[in-house]
Design a protein around this motif. Structure first.
Motif, PDB file in Angstrom:
ATOM      1  N   ARG A 222       0.843  -1.192   0.000  1.00 54.13           N
ATOM      2  CA  ARG A 222       0.000   0.000   0.000  1.00 54.13           C
ATOM      3  C   ARG A 222       0.883   1.248   0.000  1.00 54.13           C
ATOM      4  NH1 ARG A 222      -4.450   1.662   4.667  1.00 54.13           N
ATOM      5  NH2 ARG A 222      -4.922   3.744   3.843  1.00 54.13           N
ATOM      6  N   VAL A 223       0.500   2.220  -0.769  1.00 50.11           N
ATOM      7  CA  VAL A 223       1.232   3.482  -0.817  1.00 50.11           C
ATOM      8  C   VAL A 223       0.687   4.399   0.265  1.00 50.11           C
ATOM      9  CG1 VAL A 223       1.847   5.467  -2.227  1.00 50.11           C
ATOM     10  CG2 VAL A 223       1.640   3.218  -3.295  1.00 50.11           C
ATOM     11  N   LEU A 224       1.569   4.844   1.149  1.00 53.15           N
ATOM     12  CA  LEU A 224       1.165   5.672   2.286  1.00 53.15           C
ATOM     13  C   LEU A 224       1.723   7.080   2.131  1.00 53.15           C
ATOM     14  CD1 LEU A 224       1.782   3.197   5.257  1.00 53.15           C
ATOM     15  CD2 LEU A 224      -0.374   3.658   4.081  1.00 53.15           C
ATOM     16  N   ALA A 225       0.892   8.025   2.466  1.00 56.75           N
ATOM     17  CA  ALA A 225       1.326   9.420   2.548  1.00 56.75           C
ATOM     18  C   ALA A 225       1.555   9.765   4.012  1.00 56.75           C
ATOM     19  CB  ALA A 225       0.258  10.337   1.937  1.00 56.75           C
ATOM     20  N   PRO A 226       2.365  10.765   4.303  1.00 56.77           N
ATOM     21  CA  PRO A 226       2.592  11.139   5.708  1.00 56.77           C
ATOM     22  C   PRO A 226       1.275  11.384   6.440  1.00 56.77           C
ATOM     23  CG  PRO A 226       4.147  12.276   4.289  1.00 56.77           C
ATOM     24  CD  PRO A 226       3.181  11.575   3.380  1.00 56.77           C
ATOM     25  N   GLY A 227       1.126  10.703   7.572  1.00 52.86           N
ATOM     26  CA  GLY A 227      -0.089  10.806   8.359  1.00 52.86           C
ATOM     27  C   GLY A 227      -1.047   9.655   8.163  1.00 52.86           C
ATOM     28  N   ASP A 228      -0.833   8.826   7.107  1.00 53.11           N
ATOM     29  CA  ASP A 228      -1.703   7.675   6.873  1.00 53.11           C
ATOM     30  C   ASP A 228      -1.371   6.557   7.858  1.00 53.11           C
ATOM     31  OD1 ASP A 228      -2.856   9.039   4.834  1.00 53.11           O
ATOM     32  OD2 ASP A 228      -1.799   7.962   3.227  1.00 53.11           O
ATOM     33  N   THR A 229      -2.377   5.735   8.151  1.00 54.66           N
ATOM     34  CA  THR A 229      -2.204   4.595   9.055  1.00 54.66           C
ATOM     35  C   THR A 229      -2.596   3.308   8.331  1.00 54.66           C
ATOM     36  OG1 THR A 229      -4.443   4.850   9.965  1.00 54.66           O
ATOM     37  CG2 THR A 229      -2.640   5.986  11.116  1.00 54.66           C
ATOM     38  N   ILE A 230      -2.027   2.212   8.758  1.00 53.02           N
ATOM     39  CA  ILE A 230      -2.335   0.893   8.212  1.00 53.02           C
ATOM     40  C   ILE A 230      -2.305  -0.113   9.356  1.00 53.02           C
ATOM     41  CG2 ILE A 230       0.074   0.429   7.631  1.00 53.02           C
ATOM     42  CD1 ILE A 230      -0.917  -1.217   5.256  1.00 53.02           C
ATOM     43  N   ARG A 231      -3.189  -1.075   9.298  1.00 54.51           N
ATOM     44  CA  ARG A 231      -3.289  -2.078  10.358  1.00 54.51           C
ATOM     45  C   ARG A 231      -2.851  -3.435   9.804  1.00 54.51           C
ATOM     46  NH1 ARG A 231      -5.676  -1.733  15.197  1.00 54.51           N
ATOM     47  NH2 ARG A 231      -6.265  -3.644  16.295  1.00 54.51           N
ATOM     48  N   VAL A 232      -1.849  -4.038  10.425  1.00 57.51           N
ATOM     49  CA  VAL A 232      -1.296  -5.313  10.001  1.00 57.51           C
ATOM     50  C   VAL A 232      -1.202  -6.222  11.223  1.00 57.51           C
ATOM     51  CG1 VAL A 232       0.644  -6.513   8.929  1.00 57.51           C
ATOM     52  CG2 VAL A 232       0.010  -4.229   8.153  1.00 57.51           C
ATOM     53  N   ALA A 233      -1.831  -7.401  11.140  1.00 55.24           N
ATOM     54  CA  ALA A 233      -1.779  -8.405  12.212  1.00 55.24           C
ATOM     55  C   ALA A 233      -2.181  -7.826  13.569  1.00 55.24           C
ATOM     56  CB  ALA A 233      -0.394  -9.025  12.304  1.00 55.24           C
ATOM     57  N   GLY A 234      -3.201  -6.967  13.553  1.00 54.26           N
ATOM     58  CA  GLY A 234      -3.694  -6.396  14.793  1.00 54.26           C
ATOM     59  C   GLY A 234      -2.882  -5.233  15.313  1.00 54.26           C
ATOM     60  N   VAL A 235      -1.854  -4.815  14.570  1.00 56.72           N
ATOM     61  CA  VAL A 235      -1.008  -3.697  14.988  1.00 56.72           C
ATOM     62  C   VAL A 235      -1.239  -2.528  14.043  1.00 56.72           C
ATOM     63  CG1 VAL A 235       1.347  -2.908  15.397  1.00 56.72           C
ATOM     64  CG2 VAL A 235       0.720  -5.275  15.915  1.00 56.72           C
ATOM     65  N   GLU A 236      -1.526  -1.373  14.590  1.00 53.44           N
ATOM     66  CA  GLU A 236      -1.771  -0.185  13.780  1.00 53.44           C
ATOM     67  C   GLU A 236      -0.486   0.624  13.644  1.00 53.44           C
ATOM     68  OE1 GLU A 236      -4.507   3.804  14.087  1.00 53.44           O
ATOM     69  OE2 GLU A 236      -5.469   1.866  14.521  1.00 53.44           O
ATOM     70  N   LEU A 237      -0.090   0.867  12.403  1.00 55.90           N
ATOM     71  CA  LEU A 237       1.136   1.613  12.101  1.00 55.90           C
ATOM     72  C   LEU A 237       0.779   2.934  11.443  1.00 55.90           C
ATOM     73  CD1 LEU A 237       3.220  -1.351  10.569  1.00 55.90           C
ATOM     74  CD2 LEU A 237       3.220  -0.551  12.940  1.00 55.90           C
ATOM     75  N   GLU A 238       1.524   3.977  11.820  1.00 53.93           N
ATOM     76  CA  GLU A 238       1.299   5.309  11.252  1.00 53.93           C
ATOM     77  C   GLU A 238       2.579   5.779  10.575  1.00 53.93           C
ATOM     78  OE1 GLU A 238      -0.085   9.856  12.533  1.00 53.93           O
ATOM     79  OE2 GLU A 238      -0.086   8.206  14.000  1.00 53.93           O
ATOM     80  N   PHE A 239       2.447   6.235   9.333  1.00 54.22           N
ATOM     81  CA  PHE A 239       3.599   6.690   8.560  1.00 54.22           C
ATOM     82  C   PHE A 239       3.757   8.197   8.734  1.00 54.22           C
ATOM     83  CE2 PHE A 239       5.217   8.208   4.367  1.00 54.22           C
ATOM     84  CZ  PHE A 239       6.504   7.740   4.516  1.00 54.22           C
ATOM     85  N   HIS A 240       4.914   8.591   9.279  1.00 55.73           N
ATOM     86  CA  HIS A 240       5.184  10.009   9.527  1.00 55.73           C
ATOM     87  C   HIS A 240       6.040  10.627   8.433  1.00 55.73           C
ATOM     88  CE1 HIS A 240       3.431  10.047  13.551  1.00 55.73           C
ATOM     89  NE2 HIS A 240       4.007   8.854  13.746  1.00 55.73           N
ATOM     90  N   GLY A 241       6.785   9.849   7.709  1.00 56.74           N
ATOM     91  CA  GLY A 241       7.634  10.383   6.652  1.00 56.74           C
ATOM     92  C   GLY A 241       8.961   9.630   6.609  1.00 56.74           C
ATOM     93  N   LEU A 242       9.792  10.013   5.651  1.00 57.08           N
ATOM     94  CA  LEU A 242      11.085   9.389   5.471  1.00 57.08           C
ATOM     95  C   LEU A 242      12.161  10.237   6.103  1.00 57.08           C
ATOM     96  CD1 LEU A 242      10.820   8.296   1.707  1.00 57.08           C
ATOM     97  CD2 LEU A 242      10.476   6.889   3.746  1.00 57.08           C
ATOM     98  N   ALA A 243      13.118   9.576   6.712  1.00 53.67           N
ATOM     99  CA  ALA A 243      14.245  10.269   7.337  1.00 53.67           C
ATOM    100  C   ALA A 243      15.525   9.579   6.890  1.00 53.67           C
ATOM    101  CB  ALA A 243      14.121  10.248   8.854  1.00 53.67           C
ATOM    102  N   PHE A 244      16.468  10.362   6.424  1.00 53.54           N
ATOM    103  CA  PHE A 244      17.733   9.812   5.959  1.00 53.54           C
ATOM    104  C   PHE A 244      18.829  10.154   6.961  1.00 53.54           C
ATOM    105  CE2 PHE A 244      15.091  10.655   2.276  1.00 53.54           C
ATOM    106  CZ  PHE A 244      15.176   9.476   1.565  1.00 53.54           C
ATOM    107  N   HIS A 245      19.589   9.182   7.327  1.00 51.06           N
ATOM    108  CA  HIS A 245      20.678   9.372   8.288  1.00 51.06           C
ATOM    109  C   HIS A 245      21.996   8.954   7.652  1.00 51.06           C
ATOM    110  CE1 HIS A 245      17.830   9.984  11.602  1.00 51.06           C
ATOM    111  NE2 HIS A 245      17.117   9.016  11.042  1.00 51.06           N
ATOM    112  N   ARG A 246      22.994   9.777   7.839  1.00 47.66           N
ATOM    113  CA  ARG A 246      24.325   9.425   7.345  1.00 47.66           C
ATOM    114  C   ARG A 246      25.114   8.666   8.402  1.00 47.66           C
ATOM    115  NH1 ARG A 246      26.330  14.976   4.289  1.00 47.66           N
ATOM    116  NH2 ARG A 246      24.662  15.025   2.720  1.00 47.66           N
TER     117      ARG A 246
END
Length: 246
Positions: A222-246
């Motif tokens: 599923r394509v998620l935009a920042p702020g979208d939520t998805i429920r997998v195996a009874g666990v709800e996940l929320e996508f806040h955005g991408l973060a890159f670390h060096r």
């Protein structure tokens, strides 16, 4: 000429028909296992050759997919797992029904506890349940599916092998007046072939645990935009955005 007579007697002694000494014996269990393996082989052979035979007879193509094999092979696999769990409790000589029931009591209790506790411990994964009304009050009674049975029988196979080994350890400890920990090594070394077979049983049980866990794997795209939520195996996940670390 003498060698041919000896060979004929050997073949006659090996393959002559005789009765099995009893139902509660390894001999009878091996016969049941052989017939179960033969049934599995026929299922695989039939499912593999059927499309070619059907196409040769009718000119039409047909395919046999995984559901066919899963529907027929899953019960056979569970039966093999059950026979493997019972094998450590039997011997080549017949035993009484009461002795067999005494030996299987605790492994069976552990299996039942595991099977019926899985939906209670992991309700998001094991969702098979039935609403039951008792004394005018409804409650949820955990259902049983093939995955639960596979896990329960796998645990039962491990418990039966461990039970028989620890029983012999306790017997040696009482006879030799030594600790159970000290008796672990000698018991195994004096019966290497027997307890090596128990290790194989435990390994096959762990393999079946892996097979049983495969249907519980949940995948979703599923394509998620920042702020979208998805429920997998009874666990709800929320996508806040991408973060890159060096």
């Amino acid at each position: 000429m003498a060698s041919l007579e000896r060979l004929a007697r050997l073949v006659e002694g090996r393959f002559q028909s005789r009765r099995i000494s009893g139902y509660f014996t390894l001999e009878f269990l091996f016969v049941v296992i052989i017939w179960t393996l033969l049934a599995g082989a026929l299922v695989v052979l039939g499912g593999t050759l059927f499309p070619s035979i059907y196409e040769a007879l009718t000119g039409k193509k047909v395919s046999v997919g995984p559901p066919f094999f899963q529907k027929l092979m899953a019960p056979l696999g569970l039966k093999l797992l059950l026979w493997m769990a019972l094998a450590p409790l039997l011997s080549w000589k017949p035993i009484t029904l009461r002795r067999f029931l005494d030996q299987i009591f605790w492994p069976f209790v552990v299996m039942v506890l595991v099977v019926f506790s899985l939906p209670l411990l992991f309700p998001g994964i094991f969702r098979n349940s039935a609403s039951v009304v008792f004394s005018y009050r409804g409650f949820v009674f955990p259902g049983v599916n093939l995955v639960q049975l596979a896990i329960g029988l796998s645990v039962m196979a491990i418990v039966t092998a461990l039970q028989q080994y620890l029983k012999m350890v306790g017997l040696r400890a009482r006879v030799r007046q030594e600790s159970r920990f000290r008796a672990l090594g000698p018991v195994f070394s004096r019966n290497r072939f027997r307890y090596a077979a128990y290790v194989v049983h435990a390994g096959v049980a762990l393999m079946f645990l892996g097979f049983a866990g495969k249907p519980m794997v949940q995948q979703t795209d599923r394509v998620l935009a920042p702020g979208d939520t998805i429920r997998v195996a009874g666990v709800e996940l929320e996508f806040h955005g991408l973060a890159f670390h060096r």
